[in-house]
Design a protein around this motif. Structure first.
Motif, PDB file in Angstrom:
ATOM      1  N   VAL A   1       2.487   6.308  -5.539  1.00 55.49           N
ATOM      2  CA  VAL A   1       2.023   6.569  -6.908  1.00 55.49           C
ATOM      3  C   VAL A   1       0.928   7.625  -6.899  1.00 55.49           C
ATOM      4  O   VAL A   1       0.941   8.572  -7.715  1.00 55.49           O
ATOM      5  CB  VAL A   1       1.527   5.258  -7.545  1.00 55.49           C
ATOM      6  N   PHE A   2      -0.024   7.466  -5.989  1.00 56.67           N
ATOM      7  CA  PHE A   2      -1.123   8.433  -5.901  1.00 56.67           C
ATOM      8  C   PHE A   2      -0.596   9.822  -5.531  1.00 56.67           C
ATOM      9  O   PHE A   2      -0.993  10.827  -6.138  1.00 56.67           O
ATOM     10  CB  PHE A   2      -2.132   7.960  -4.862  1.00 56.67           C
TER      11      PHE A   2
ATOM     12  N   THR B   1      -2.462  -1.317  -7.674  1.00 56.93           N
ATOM     13  CA  THR B   1      -1.671  -0.101  -7.915  1.00 56.93           C
ATOM     14  C   THR B   1      -2.200   0.663  -9.120  1.00 56.93           C
ATOM     15  O   THR B   1      -2.305   1.904  -9.092  1.00 56.93           O
ATOM     16  CB  THR B   1      -0.195  -0.469  -8.133  1.00 56.93           C
ATOM     17  N   ALA B   2      -2.538  -0.066 -10.186  1.00 56.33           N
ATOM     18  CA  ALA B   2      -3.094   0.601 -11.371  1.00 56.33           C
ATOM     19  C   ALA B   2      -4.419   1.273 -11.055  1.00 56.33           C
ATOM     20  O   ALA B   2      -4.715   2.371 -11.567  1.00 56.33           O
ATOM     21  CB  ALA B   2      -3.277  -0.420 -12.500  1.00 56.33           C
TER      22      ALA B   2
ATOM     23  N   ALA C   1       0.833  -1.209   0.000  1.00 60.21           N
ATOM     24  CA  ALA C   1       0.000   0.000   0.000  1.00 60.21           C
ATOM     25  C   ALA C   1       0.863   1.253   0.000  1.00 60.21           C
ATOM     26  O   ALA C   1       0.459   2.290  -0.543  1.00 60.21           O
ATOM     27  CB  ALA C   1      -0.922   0.000   1.203  1.00 60.21           C
ATOM     28  N   ILE C   2       2.053   1.176   0.589  1.00 60.92           N
ATOM     29  CA  ILE C   2       2.953   2.328   0.590  1.00 60.92           C
ATOM     30  C   ILE C   2       3.349   2.682  -0.842  1.00 60.92           C
ATOM     31  O   ILE C   2       3.406   3.855  -1.223  1.00 60.92           O
ATOM     32  CB  ILE C   2       4.196   2.039   1.455  1.00 60.92           C
TER      33      ILE C   2
ATOM     34  N   LEU D   1      -5.142   5.225 -11.701  1.00 59.70           N
ATOM     35  CA  LEU D   1      -6.242   5.715 -12.537  1.00 59.70           C
ATOM     36  C   LEU D   1      -7.169   6.626 -11.739  1.00 59.70           C
ATOM     37  O   LEU D   1      -7.649   7.642 -12.252  1.00 59.70           O
ATOM     38  CB  LEU D   1      -7.029   4.538 -13.116  1.00 59.70           C
ATOM     39  N   TRP D   2      -7.436   6.259 -10.486  1.00 62.17           N
ATOM     40  CA  TRP D   2      -8.292   7.098  -9.645  1.00 62.17           C
ATOM     41  C   TRP D   2      -7.659   8.467  -9.423  1.00 62.17           C
ATOM     42  O   TRP D   2      -8.356   9.491  -9.433  1.00 62.17           O
ATOM     43  CB  TRP D   2      -8.539   6.386  -8.314  1.00 62.17           C
ATOM     44  N   GLY D   3      -6.346   8.500  -9.240  1.00 58.85           N
ATOM     45  CA  GLY D   3      -5.662   9.773  -9.033  1.00 58.85           C
ATOM     46  C   GLY D   3      -5.506  10.605 -10.284  1.00 58.85           C
ATOM     47  O   GLY D   3      -5.094  11.766 -10.209  1.00 58.85           O
ATOM     48  N   LEU D   4      -5.818  10.019 -11.452  1.00 60.55           N
ATOM     49  CA  LEU D   4      -5.676  10.738 -12.730  1.00 60.55           C
ATOM     50  C   LEU D   4      -7.014  10.972 -13.423  1.00 60.55           C
ATOM     51  O   LEU D   4      -7.040  11.291 -14.608  1.00 60.55           O
ATOM     52  CB  LEU D   4      -4.746   9.959 -13.670  1.00 60.55           C
TER      53      LEU D   4
END
Length: 399
Positions: free
Chosen positions: A39-40, A152-153, A33-34, A157-160
């Motif tokens: 990434v986020f 992770t993907a 999760a880190i 995607l959620w952050g973008l």
């Protein structure tokens, strides 16, 4: 249409059923999760830098825009002074702060009480902390279902998303998503008390927070039916807790307004918001197609249409029942509600399960053709950063 037993199977693992056991990635959840959180954070930090450049170029301060734009001002007012503010424009248009749910301003009030931070800074601290918790929860759900890479993907995607700039503002979407993601994870893991408690807190966060309670209740109902009523007390307790937050606030507003069951919905109608099965949305789409309008509105239409398509793919992907109910209710509220058409993409920000089919496709592409996946992520990042800066700095349109 997927068979109901296929949709609900991951809710409660059965002994000896290896197909529903959590992937090995989840057993190392904290360390993985880190990475997802990094990434986020990188995605959102890059977006904030673009926004800051646009703000300074127009002579405005980026922190002020993030902390005190549109609904943020209402939440900060409730945090500072409590409920009681209303703007009367005409008899049929009254904007009351009772339309805003209490958890976020309560958290902001707690931070300003315990620290020297001002309301705006406290609001951003709460939102950014919630966004980090939400990113970890989004990863946990994706990793449990499809492994670490997809988790992770999914976070990336959620952050973008085009409206992901809201995740960096003093808004309630990060808070709702944090409670929703971990409640859904608890349901998938069979931890009913946690699921119900987190769903209750999600219901205190936003009007569409009842989508989390709907997911928990649907999963509990399926489990009761599957077990012919022979379930643990935790299932009943979780189901009872799940709608408590949302129902409690709606009834409190109704009591305050003198109409226990309808008072809150009257407050929303006076804001211009109501559920009309999409009639108002269809009228607005017709206006856009015939007459055109500002860029924000056709972009909203495209995003909502994409969300409908993604939900269809989520059903085809045989997602677990709680995720289908949660995403479906959020989508139904966004499509079927009228008023503030431009806000619909923001209402869909917490609907991260809709991105699961895209996350799986992105991982497959990255393994087969890494360069293609890099181009896709780069294009999404460019759209997200540029459009986010446009929305906050230039559009002058309610988010």
């Amino acid at each position: 249409m997927t068979h109901p037993t296929t949709l609900a199977r991951p809710v409660l693992p059965e002994p000896g059923d290896r197909a529903v056991r959590p992937p090995r990635a989840v057993r190392s959840l904290p360390s993985a999760a880190i990475t997802a959180l990094g990434v986020f954070a990188a995605a959102r930090l890059a977006g904030l830098l673009v926004l800051a450049g646009a703000a300074w170029a127009t002579g405005r301060h980026p922190v002020a825009l993030l902390a005190r734009s549109w609904d943020s001002a209402w939440y900060l007012g409730i945090a500072a002074h409590g409920y009681g503010r209303a703007l009367h424009f005409r008899p049929t248009v009254v904007h009351s702060d009772l339309a805003f749910f209490p958890l976020y301003p309560a958290l902001v009030r707690a931070v300003t009480t315990l620290t020297p931070l001002t309301g705006g800074s406290a609001g951003l601290l709460v939102s950014w902390t919630a966004a980090a918790a939400a990113a970890c929860g989004v990863y946990a759900v994706g990793a449990r279902l499809h492994g670490r890479a997809v988790g992770t993907a999914l976070v990336l995607l959620w952050g973008l998303l085009p409206h992901s700039v809201v995740l960096s503002m003093a808004y309630t979407e990060p808070v709702l998503t944090a409670f929703a993601a971990w409640s859904l994870y608890a349901v998938l893991d069979g931890r009913w008390l946690w699921a119900g408690s987190l769903a209750a807190l999600a219901g205190l966060s936003r009007p569409n927070g009842f989508a989390v309670a709907a997911a928990v209740l649907a999963a509990a109902a399926y489990e009761v039916r599957r077990s012919r009523g022979r379930v643990s007390p935790g299932v009943w307790a979780g189901a009872a807790l799940a709608p408590a937050g949302w129902t409690g606030y709606v009834l409190w507003v109704g009591h305050h307004e003198g109409a226990l069951l309808g008072g809150y919905f009257q407050v929303q109608r006076l804001w211009g918001s109501r559920f009309d099965l999409g009639e108002g949305s269809l009228r607005f789409v017709k206006h856009l197609l015939l007459h055109g309008d500002r860029f924000v509105f056709p972009m909203t239409m495209v995003i909502v249409a994409a969300a409908v398509l993604l939900y269809t793919l989520l059903i085809a992907d045989r997602a677990p029942l709680p995720l289908l109910v949660y995403g479906g209710v959020l989508l139904l509220v966004a499509v079927g509600g009228s008023g503030f058409f431009e806000s619909k993409p923001r209402f869909l920000l917490p609907a991260f399960p809709l991105l699961l089919p895209l996350a799986r496709a992105l991982v497959r592409t990255a393994r087969a053709r890494p360069w293609h996946a890099t181009l896709v992520v780069g294009a999404l990042a460019g759209l997200s950063f540029a459009y986010g800066a446009y929305l906050v700095v230039l559009a002058n349109t309610p988010l």
